[in-house]
Design a protein around this motif. Structure first.
Motif, mmCIF file in Angstrom:
data_model
loop_
_atom_site.group_PDB
_atom_site.id
_atom_site.type_symbol
_atom_site.label_atom_id
_atom_site.label_comp_id
_atom_site.label_asym_id
_atom_site.label_seq_id
_atom_site.Cartn_x
_atom_site.Cartn_y
_atom_site.Cartn_z
ATOM 1 N N CYS A 161 0.695 12.230 -4.210
ATOM 2 C CA CYS A 161 1.951 11.506 -4.440
ATOM 3 C C CYS A 161 3.122 12.462 -4.613
ATOM 4 O O CYS A 161 4.216 12.225 -4.088
ATOM 5 N N HIS A 208 6.602 -0.806 -4.159
ATOM 6 C CA HIS A 208 5.371 -0.722 -4.944
ATOM 7 C C HIS A 208 4.913 -2.123 -5.340
ATOM 8 O O HIS A 208 5.560 -3.129 -5.039
ATOM 9 N N LYS A 209 3.801 -2.175 -6.066
ATOM 10 C CA LYS A 209 3.331 -3.387 -6.721
ATOM 11 C C LYS A 209 2.722 -2.990 -8.059
ATOM 12 O O LYS A 209 1.564 -3.267 -8.371
ATOM 13 N N ARG A 210 3.543 -2.326 -8.885
ATOM 14 C CA ARG A 210 3.040 -1.808 -10.156
ATOM 15 C C ARG A 210 2.612 -2.922 -11.105
ATOM 16 O O ARG A 210 1.751 -2.710 -11.964
ATOM 17 N N ASP A 217 -0.234 2.517 -8.680
ATOM 18 C CA ASP A 217 1.190 2.543 -8.332
ATOM 19 C C ASP A 217 2.015 3.203 -9.425
ATOM 20 O O ASP A 217 3.106 3.726 -9.160
ATOM 21 N N ARG A 244 9.622 -4.139 -5.783
ATOM 22 C CA ARG A 244 8.274 -4.646 -5.555
ATOM 23 C C ARG A 244 8.101 -5.074 -4.105
ATOM 24 O O ARG A 244 9.029 -5.554 -3.469
ATOM 25 N N THR A 275 6.721 4.486 0.556
ATOM 26 C CA THR A 275 5.709 3.622 -0.023
ATOM 27 C C THR A 275 4.303 4.140 0.288
ATOM 28 O O THR A 275 4.138 5.144 0.989
ATOM 29 N N THR A 276 3.326 3.447 -0.242
ATOM 30 C CA THR A 276 1.935 3.843 -0.062
ATOM 31 C C THR A 276 1.428 3.401 1.308
ATOM 32 O O THR A 276 2.106 2.699 2.050
#
Length: 360
Positions: A166, A189-191, A198, A221, A241-242
Motif C-alpha cells: 500500500c 475504499h469501503k472501510r 481498507d 466510499r 484504489t485497490t
C-alpha cells in the motif's frame, strides 16, 4: 554506453491485430522521438501463439531475457486462456509478467471521445489500481490459489492487503499526481465494511501526505463514488484504489465514456513498465489493416510519461504530449479507421498522426 536521452524498449507484437497496431505504434513513437531528441533502442521478442509455436511456451525464456534487459515494454494484445493446455504460462502470459516483475500499479486514463457517442461526455479521469494484492486469487498467495472450497457448497476467498504494498502504491499515486500537475487524489475504499484491510490502504496515503503537502486526499466510499461519478464526472480527475475496485471502476468509466476502443493502459513497477491497450485481439479483422492503433499509441505515451516520472527527462514528457495531441487532432479531423466511421487503414492512421506532429 547509454546516452542521457536513450530509451530502451522491448517490443512484443502479441496475437490477432497485435502485429499491425504495434508496427503503427512504433512508427509514431519513432517520429515523436526524432522531434524531441530521444534515442530509441528496441528489441523484438515473442509472446502468445507465435512464441508457443516456436518454443512451446507463450512466454519463452528468450522473451524473459529481453524483458529483463529493457525498462519499458510495448506489448500487443494476447489471447486470454485460449492457448494449449501444456503452455507453462497456463494460458496467461500477461498475468505472469505482472506478477514476476511486480508491476504493482495499473494506470487507466479514461476520456470521453465524441466519436464514441459517450453516455457522459465530460468524463476525463485516471484510475490508479493497485495490481498485486486484493481479492484476486491468482496473486495473493506464496503458492497455490487464494480461493478454497472446504466442502462442495462452501467457497472462501482470501483478500490480502499489506502495508508495504500500500505504501509503495500510495507513493506512486502521489508522484503520478505531482508529475501530472494535479492537486487532489480521490482514494476510493469501503472501510465501513472492510475496516482492517481498507484501513491499511487508507493509512498509507495518510502517512505519506506530509511528504506531498500540495496534494490533498479525498476519501470516498466505493458505493458513493459509483453513484456520484456519472452525475458529477468533472469532480473526479484522479482515483487511487485497490485491485478489484479499480478493475470495476475503470470499466465503469470506460462504459460511460463510450467503450474501451480508445482506452490506453500502463502497468508499472519498481524497475519496469508495460504499455498495453485495454482492448483485445480482434481476430475477426486481424491482417486486414482495419485495426485502430490509437489505444496502443496512447498507452505508449503513458509509458513515456512513466519514464519522465522515473527519470525526470523532460524529452520523455514532451514526446508523450506530442503523441497525445497528434492522436487527438487526427481523430478530430476524421482521418480515422472504420471503427470510428472513417476509411483509413491502420498504417494510414499512423501516417496521419505523424503528419499532425510535423505540422506543429
Amino acid at each position: 554506453m547509454a546516452t542521457a536521452n536513450e530509451i530502451r524498449l522491448a517490443v512484443l507484437d502479441g496475437d490477432g491485430i497485435g502485429p499491425e497496431i504495434t508496427a503503427a505504434t512504433l512508427s509514431v513513437l519513432n517520429a515523436a522521438a526524432k522531434r524531441t531528441g530521444l534515442t530509441l533502442r528496441s528489441k523484438r521478442a515473442l509472446i502468445g501463439w507465435k512464441a508457443y509455436e516456436k518454443d512451446k511456451s507463450t512466454l519463452p525464456e528468450a522473451t524473459l531475457k529481453a524483458l529483463d534487459a529493457h525498462e519499458g515494454w510495448i506489448v500487443g494484445p494476447t489471447f486470454a486462456g485460449e492457448y494449449p493446455k501444456d503452455d507453462p504460462m497456463r494460458g496467461h502470459p500477461n498475468g505472469f509478467i505482472r506478477r514476476h516483475y511486480k508491476l504493482f500499479a495499473n494506470v487507466r486514463p479514461v476520456e470521453a471521445w465524441p466519436q464514441l457517442d459517450p453516455l457522459v461526455p465530460d468524463v476525463n479521469i485516471t484510475v490508479l489500481r493497485e495490481n498485486t494484492e486484493g481479492l484476486y486469487p491468482d496473486r495473493n498467495m506464496a503458492w497455490g490459489y487464494g480461493e478454497f472450497k472446504p466442502r462442495d457448497d462452501v467457497g472462501l476467498a482470501l483478500r490480502v492487503i499489506t502495508g508495504e504494498a500500500c505504501e509503495r502504491f500510495a507513493r506512486f499515486a502521489f508522484e503520478f499526481a505531482r508529475a501530472a500537475g494535479l492537486d487532489r487524489i480521490c482514494v476510493v475504499h469501503k472501510r465501513t465494511a472492510l475496516p482492517q484491510t481498507d484501513g491499511i490502504f487508507i493509512g498509507a496515503f495518510e502517512r505519506l501526505q506530509n511528504d506531498y503537502r500540495k496534494i490533498a486526499i479525498e476519501l470516498v466510499r466505493i458505493d458513493t463514488f459509483s453513484s456520484s461519478f456519472p452525475r458529477n464526472a468533472r469532480h473526479y480527475r484522479l482515483v487511487a484504489t485497490t485491485n478489484l475496485f479499480g478493475d470495476i471502476l475503470s470499466d465503469q468509466a470506460s462504459g460511460l465514456a463510450g467503450g474501451v476502443g480508445l482506452a490506453p493502459s500502463l502497468n508499472a513497477g519498481p524497475e519496469h513498465a508495460m504499455a498495453q491497450a485495454v482492448h483485445g485481439t480482434a481476430p475477426d479483422i486481424a491482417g486486414q489493416g482495419k485495426a485502430n492503433p490509437s489505444a496502443l499509441i496512447l498507452s505508449t505515451a503513458l509509458l513515456m510519461r512513466w519514464f519522465y516520472q522515473r527519470t525526470g527527462r523532460t524529452a520523455c514528457r514532451a514526446a508523450a504530449q506530442l503523441i497525445e495531441d497528434a492522436v487527438r487532432r487526427t481523430i478530430e479531423s476524421g482521418a480515422t479507421t472504420p471503427d470510428l466511421g472513417g476509411s483509413a487503414s491502420t498504417t494510414d492512421f499512423a501516417r496521419s498522426v505523424i503528419r499532425s506532429m510535423a505540422a506543429r
